[in-house]
Design an enzyme around this catalytic site. Structure first.
Site, PDB file in Angstrom:
ATOM      1  CG  ASN A  46      -1.937   1.070   1.234  1.00  0.00           C
ATOM      2  OD1 ASN A  46      -1.599   2.235   1.119  1.00  0.00           O
ATOM      3  ND2 ASN A  46      -3.195   0.697   1.388  1.00  0.00           N
ATOM      4  CG  HIS A  57      -5.992   0.032  -1.873  1.00  0.00           C
ATOM      5  ND1 HIS A  57      -7.175  -0.444  -1.359  1.00  0.00           N
ATOM      6  CD2 HIS A  57      -6.039   1.381  -1.735  1.00  0.00           C
ATOM      7  CE1 HIS A  57      -7.900   0.563  -0.921  1.00  0.00           C
ATOM      8  NE2 HIS A  57      -7.240   1.690  -1.146  1.00  0.00           N
ATOM      9  CD  GLU A  59      -4.855  -6.083  -1.839  1.00  0.00           C
ATOM     10  OE1 GLU A  59      -5.214  -6.703  -0.832  1.00  0.00           O
ATOM     11  OE2 GLU A  59      -4.823  -4.833  -1.880  1.00  0.00           O
ATOM     12  CB  CYS A  84     -10.933  -2.878  -0.021  1.00  0.00           C
ATOM     13  SG  CYS A  84      -9.977  -2.251  -1.439  1.00  0.00           S
ATOM     14  CB  CYS A  87      -7.832  -4.959  -3.848  1.00  0.00           C
ATOM     15  SG  CYS A  87      -6.942  -3.405  -3.516  1.00  0.00           S
ATOM     16  CG  ASP A 147      -6.124   2.237   3.184  1.00  0.00           C
ATOM     17  OD1 ASP A 147      -5.515   2.717   2.202  1.00  0.00           O
ATOM     18  OD2 ASP A 147      -6.251   1.003   3.346  1.00  0.00           O
TER      19      ASP A 147
END
Length: 151
Positions: A46, A57, A59, A84, A87, A147
């Site tokens: 991240n 992020h 990923e 999330c 991602c 975030d």
């Protein structure tokens, strides 16, 4: 058939190392690696804080660093935290068949969304991942809420 993933999985350990890099840079400690045929082809962490970019992020950074690889059908995406929806959407969009996560206690993420789209999700519930995120969230609640999109 027993699940081949464990708390000492070397790829998860690499994702944890990425999370620690992010934390050392002043960012949020979430790391990710993309694996194909037992080889890491992408890695990231991240970097939202470091790059002042809300989309980076772990990923997403990992997938960007993997570059254009054509098909994702033989890949596994590792992340230290349950992805999330942003991602998870990338994993669904690219047809990544399996996601292995370090934990989902601190953030439940989009597991059901991924599973509804055919992704096999394995949650290792690793104490090291739980502790790293819990400590970060306790010390940085405003940054964490930013975030995950919570006011």
């Amino acid at each position: 058939m027993a699940d081949a993933f464990s708390d000492n999985d070397p790829f998860m350990q690499e994702a944890i190392a990425e999370a620690r890099r992010g934390l050392a840079e002043g960012g949020i400690p979430i790391g990710s690696v993309l694996v194909r045929e037992k080889t890491i082809i992408g890695r990231g962490h991240n970097r939202r804080v470091q790059k002042k970019d809300p989309i980076i992020h772990a990923e997403i950074d990992c997938l960007r660093n993997a570059g254009r690889i054509g098909s994702y059908k033989n890949t596994v995406l590792y992340s230290t935290l349950m992805p999330c929806y942003l991602c998870a959407g990338a994993a669904v969009q690219f047809g990544i068949p399996r996601v292995v996560v370090g934990e989902s206690r601190n953030f439940s993420g989009a597991r059901a969304f991924m599973e509804e789209h055919g992704i096999v999700v394995t949650d290792l519930d690793l104490p090291a991942c739980v502790a790293m995120m819990a400590d970060f969230i306790q010390k940085n609640p405003l940054l964490w809420n930013e975030d995950i999109g919570v006011d």
